[in-house]
Design an enzyme around this catalytic site. Structure first.
Site, PDB file in Angstrom:
ATOM      1  N   GLY A  66       0.956  -1.245   0.195  1.00 60.66           N
ATOM      2  CA  GLY A  66       0.061   0.077  -0.073  1.00 60.66           C
ATOM      3  C   GLY A  66       0.725   1.232  -0.021  1.00 60.66           C
ATOM      4  O   GLY A  66       0.185   2.192  -0.097  1.00 60.66           O
ATOM      5  N   ASP A  68       3.387   3.815  -2.015  1.00 63.69           N
ATOM      6  CA  ASP A  68       3.843   4.087  -3.276  1.00 63.69           C
ATOM      7  C   ASP A  68       5.355   4.500  -3.276  1.00 63.69           C
ATOM      8  O   ASP A  68       5.981   4.098  -4.308  1.00 63.69           O
ATOM      9  CB  ASP A  68       2.873   5.280  -4.150  1.00 63.69           C
ATOM     10  CG  ASP A  68       1.504   4.721  -4.085  1.00 63.69           C
ATOM     11  OD1 ASP A  68       1.288   3.663  -4.538  1.00 63.69           O
ATOM     12  OD2 ASP A  68       0.442   5.634  -3.862  1.00 63.69           O
ATOM     13  N   ASP A  95      15.498   9.596  -7.430  1.00 61.37           N
ATOM     14  CA  ASP A  95      16.151   9.472  -5.739  1.00 61.37           C
ATOM     15  C   ASP A  95      16.894  10.775  -5.432  1.00 61.37           C
ATOM     16  O   ASP A  95      17.300  10.877  -4.309  1.00 61.37           O
ATOM     17  CB  ASP A  95      16.952   8.108  -5.819  1.00 61.37           C
ATOM     18  CG  ASP A  95      18.226   8.174  -6.780  1.00 61.37           C
ATOM     19  OD1 ASP A  95      18.077   9.007  -7.781  1.00 61.37           O
ATOM     20  OD2 ASP A  95      19.315   7.596  -6.384  1.00 61.37           O
ATOM     21  N   HIS A 159      27.490  11.500 -15.296  1.00 65.35           N
ATOM     22  CA  HIS A 159      26.528  10.336 -14.831  1.00 65.35           C
ATOM     23  C   HIS A 159      25.761   9.618 -15.654  1.00 65.35           C
ATOM     24  O   HIS A 159      26.108  10.052 -17.048  1.00 65.35           O
ATOM     25  CB  HIS A 159      25.607  11.082 -13.689  1.00 65.35           C
ATOM     26  CG  HIS A 159      25.040  10.198 -13.026  1.00 65.35           C
ATOM     27  ND1 HIS A 159      25.320   8.995 -12.366  1.00 65.35           N
ATOM     28  CD2 HIS A 159      23.588  10.326 -12.415  1.00 65.35           C
ATOM     29  CE1 HIS A 159      24.366   8.420 -11.684  1.00 65.35           C
ATOM     30  NE2 HIS A 159      23.419   9.158 -11.676  1.00 65.35           N
ATOM     31  N   ASP A 212      29.567   9.862  -3.064  1.00 59.64           N
ATOM     32  CA  ASP A 212      28.640   8.911  -3.698  1.00 59.64           C
ATOM     33  C   ASP A 212      29.422   7.538  -3.553  1.00 59.64           C
ATOM     34  O   ASP A 212      30.648   7.178  -3.889  1.00 59.64           O
ATOM     35  CB  ASP A 212      28.529   8.862  -5.164  1.00 59.64           C
ATOM     36  CG  ASP A 212      27.725   8.056  -5.708  1.00 59.64           C
ATOM     37  OD1 ASP A 212      27.252   6.985  -5.008  1.00 59.64           O
ATOM     38  OD2 ASP A 212      27.831   7.709  -6.927  1.00 59.64           O
ATOM     39  N   ALA A 249      13.671   5.809 -18.316  1.00 61.66           N
ATOM     40  CA  ALA A 249      13.403   6.948 -18.784  1.00 61.66           C
ATOM     41  C   ALA A 249      14.185   8.170 -18.841  1.00 61.66           C
ATOM     42  O   ALA A 249      14.450   8.944 -19.696  1.00 61.66           O
ATOM     43  CB  ALA A 249      12.188   7.700 -18.366  1.00 61.66           C
ATOM     44  N   ASN A 251      17.639   8.129 -18.608  1.00 58.93           N
ATOM     45  CA  ASN A 251      18.874   7.956 -19.061  1.00 58.93           C
ATOM     46  C   ASN A 251      19.065   8.452 -20.346  1.00 58.93           C
ATOM     47  O   ASN A 251      18.804   7.596 -21.374  1.00 58.93           O
ATOM     48  CB  ASN A 251      19.168   6.113 -18.956  1.00 58.93           C
ATOM     49  CG  ASN A 251      20.687   6.163 -19.011  1.00 58.93           C
ATOM     50  OD1 ASN A 251      21.357   6.867 -19.565  1.00 58.93           O
ATOM     51  ND2 ASN A 251      21.042   4.651 -18.744  1.00 58.93           N
ATOM     52  N   HIS A 381      24.624  -2.235 -20.796  1.00 61.61           N
ATOM     53  CA  HIS A 381      24.384  -1.376 -19.665  1.00 61.61           C
ATOM     54  C   HIS A 381      25.639  -0.936 -18.829  1.00 61.61           C
ATOM     55  O   HIS A 381      26.534  -2.063 -18.773  1.00 61.61           O
ATOM     56  CB  HIS A 381      23.342  -1.882 -18.767  1.00 61.61           C
ATOM     57  CG  HIS A 381      22.891  -1.068 -17.555  1.00 61.61           C
ATOM     58  ND1 HIS A 381      22.550   0.337 -17.591  1.00 61.61           N
ATOM     59  CD2 HIS A 381      23.541  -1.028 -16.385  1.00 61.61           C
ATOM     60  CE1 HIS A 381      22.461   1.015 -16.457  1.00 61.61           C
ATOM     61  NE2 HIS A 381      22.848  -0.124 -15.576  1.00 61.61           N
ATOM     62  N   HIS A 385      27.486   5.245 -11.775  1.00 66.11           N
ATOM     63  CA  HIS A 385      28.366   5.612 -10.550  1.00 66.11           C
ATOM     64  C   HIS A 385      29.658   4.834 -10.863  1.00 66.11           C
ATOM     65  O   HIS A 385      30.109   4.134 -11.112  1.00 66.11           O
ATOM     66  CB  HIS A 385      27.467   4.907  -9.371  1.00 66.11           C
ATOM     67  CG  HIS A 385      26.085   5.373  -9.294  1.00 66.11           C
ATOM     68  ND1 HIS A 385      25.844   6.342  -8.449  1.00 66.11           N
ATOM     69  CD2 HIS A 385      25.068   4.747  -9.720  1.00 66.11           C
ATOM     70  CE1 HIS A 385      24.567   6.401  -8.344  1.00 66.11           C
ATOM     71  NE2 HIS A 385      23.967   5.525  -9.201  1.00 66.11           N
TER      72      HIS A 385
END
Length: 572
Positions: A66, A68, A95, A159, A212, A249, A251, A381, A385
């Site tokens: 429940g 999102d 994020d 990035h 990072d 989306a 990228n 891919h 990072h």
């Protein structure tokens, strides 16, 4: 002439205390992004000014039914609204920007970011009907934004999305640097990281570095995005039918590589998925995605072309239940179905927690007859990072006095600490922090300060649910042990039992096969309730508690399980 000190006075004299600093500290804190992947939000505070860096969300795990999204708890910022000078964004991934609509509803502040980042934020705020009350600014990499005590400037990084930047907060004690998400790619698809500027900042002396930690467990340098573009073209040349290409989306570099491969293999492009469509529009407006006129077709027109003339770019690389590729795989998409010679390409790695969903999508696609290619099979891919050598290069270039690993689970941050020690940062100057911790920095030393309010806020149907932990625990219990509803009718004045108790179960035991078990439970509870009615005055809360305790003991003894007991008492 002054009197000489006596020997015993010298022996009993107390040691001098370390002088307290006269100036206030610069404080670093995190409201998300430490010990976790996602929900990035960091702050730098001095006197009456707070600079915020990023405001991201993270996705729930399988047990958070429940929910999102999860965003940072910003109680500390709400209590200090007058100090917040601005939100500075490192790049446009969810994020790092996903929490902005929910934060902006509570705190009005200017938001700064690169061109693509602000474009994505603008579209997000428009969707939430908050654009009219927003204050958005596109910064330039050579720009400095100054406040009374603090100022902010930037350096370009590489990035998996364009317009990624590191953020430098200039303080009275020296600069504090936040790298954002980065890698060093010396053959990038876009502008390279500004290594010269990074070295210049390091040469001036960096007070503290927040960096990072995501790939701190991986050796070497992260492979260049250029190698992925070459692999995508080779793969397209081998596909006999339609190609369905799934990636993030956001990228944008990858999307341009896919467009170029489609041009080389003479394929029309259909774009499927709301977020993918939005990024294509914004990317084309800013010049990051370049598509020849007439090459993009409506998804409803796909069947007008031969299969070997079609490329479908879609969302769903993480197996998200409502994403386009997931619906296509399950046969639930209204316009697209899998054809026997289709090739489906997953150009991403599963985010932790999503592996099961991705594997389910792959299985469904294969059952439907598609050939599926994914990252572990071909070089389609690469991470955005930095790996261990990238991270060491950043630390060596900036040469910080103090180091704070961020953006990663604890083991990643711990590995990053080891890397910093390898390149010369003293262990005592490295701080592994938790969400809500603060680090107080002075000109010549640092110490951990008092904690600030922090935690998770759950988003359900667009609404903030700050205190949903108890609900989640109940949902887990319901999923694990089921529920027993106890129907009871009694007289309000006397508490006399008129009918029941009747036990109805859902997700606990199959009622048809468990009637003896349930009847025994009913009889035992009836006896307890009648006894209580004779001995004491009726109290609804006490009866509900007695019902819970009696049945929990009974089912635990009989089955070793504890279903959720839900008394339903009707008073007449």
């Amino acid at each position: 002439m002054s009197k000489p000190l006596l020997t015993d006075q010298i022996q009993t004299a107390k040691p001098a205390k370390k002088p307290r600093p006269s100036a206030p500290p610069v404080r670093i804190f995190a409201l998300g992004g430490l010990g976790e992947i996602g929900k990035n939000m960091y702050g730098v505070e001095f006197k009456n000014e707070i600079i915020l860096i990023d405001a991201g969300l993270k996705f729930p795990d399988a047990e958070m039914s429940g929910v999102d999204y999860i965003i940072p708890d910003i109680r500390y910022l709400l209590d200090n609204k007058h100090k917040v000078k601005g939100l500075f964004l490192t790049h446009g991934h969810e994020d790092h920007i996903g929490a902005i609509p929910y934060v902006l509803r509570q705190i009005q502040m200017p938001i700064y970011g690169g061109a693509l980042t602000i474009g994505l934020v603008r579209a997000k705020l428009e969707e939430h009907r908050l654009l009219d009350q927003s204050d958005l600014h596109v910064f330039h990499e050579d720009e400095t934004i100054s406040f009374r005590h603090l100022s902010v400037h930037f350096f370009r990084t590489t990035h998996s999305i364009p317009d990624a930047f590191g953020v430098v907060v200039e303080t009275p004690y020296g600069p504090i640097v936040h790298t954002g998400d980065f890698k060093f790619d010396f053959t990038p698809e876009d502008k390279p990281a500004d290594l010269h500027k990074i070295l210049h900042i390091g040469g001036r002396g960096v007070l503290a570095l927040m960096a990072d930690s995501t790939n701190s467990e991986r050796d070497g340098f992260t492979p260049s995005e250029r190698t992925v573009g070459e692999s995508i073209l080779r793969l397209f040349q081998q596909c006999p039918g339609r190609i369905l290409f799934a990636t993030f989306a956001s990228n944008v570099h990858r999307l341009q590589q896919v467009v170029e491969a489609a041009i080389r293999t003479h394929r029309k492009i259909a774009i499927v998925g709301r977020s993918m469509e939005k990024v294509f529009v914004i990317g084309q407006e800013l010049g990051y995605i370049r598509v020849p006129d007439g090459m993009i077709i409506d998804v409803k027109a796909v069947n007008r072309y031969r299969d070997d003339q079609v490329l479908i770019i879609c969302t769903g690389s993480q197996g998200e239940p409502n994403a386009a590729l997931t619906r296509i795989a399950s046969g639930a998409h209204r316009s697209l179905q899998i054809h026997p010679e289709d090739t489906v390409i997953f150009s991403s790695s599963p985010i932790p927690g999503n592996t099961q969903n991705v594997n389910r999508s792959i299985d469904l696609l294969m059952r439907a007859g598609a050939e599926v290619k994914y990252g572990s099979i071909l070089d389609i891919h690469t991470s955005g990072h930095g790996c261990r050598e990238d991270l060491k290069l950043m630390i060596s270039s900036l040469r910080p006095k103090y180091f704070v690993p961020i953006h990663g689970e604890y083991r990643m941050m711990l590995n990053h600490k080891d890397l910093a020690m390898q390149v010369g940062v003293p262990e005592n100057n490295i701080y592994l922090m938790n969400i809500g911790n603060t680090l107080s920095l002075f000109r010549n030393y640092a110490r951990k300060g008092r904690n600030i309010p922090s935690g998770d806020v759950y988003i359900n149907n667009g609404e903030l649910r700050t205190h949903e932990k108890e609900l989640l625990e109940e949902r887990v219990q319901l999923a694990h042990d089921g529920v027993v509803i106890v129907a009871i009718t009694l007289q309000r004045e006397t508490g006399k039992l008129l009918s029941g108790p009747e036990l109805i179960t859902r997700g606990f035991v199959y009622m048809q096969d468990s009637k003896p078990l349930l009847r025994r439970g009913e009889a035992m509870l009836r006896k307890q309730l009648n006894k209580a009615g004779e001995q004491r005055e009726y109290n609804r809360a006490a009866w509900e508690q007695m019902t819970n305790n009696t049945l929990n003991r009974y089912f635990k003894r009989e089955l070793g399980r504890s279903p959720y007991i839900m008394p339903s008492i009707m008073e007449v």
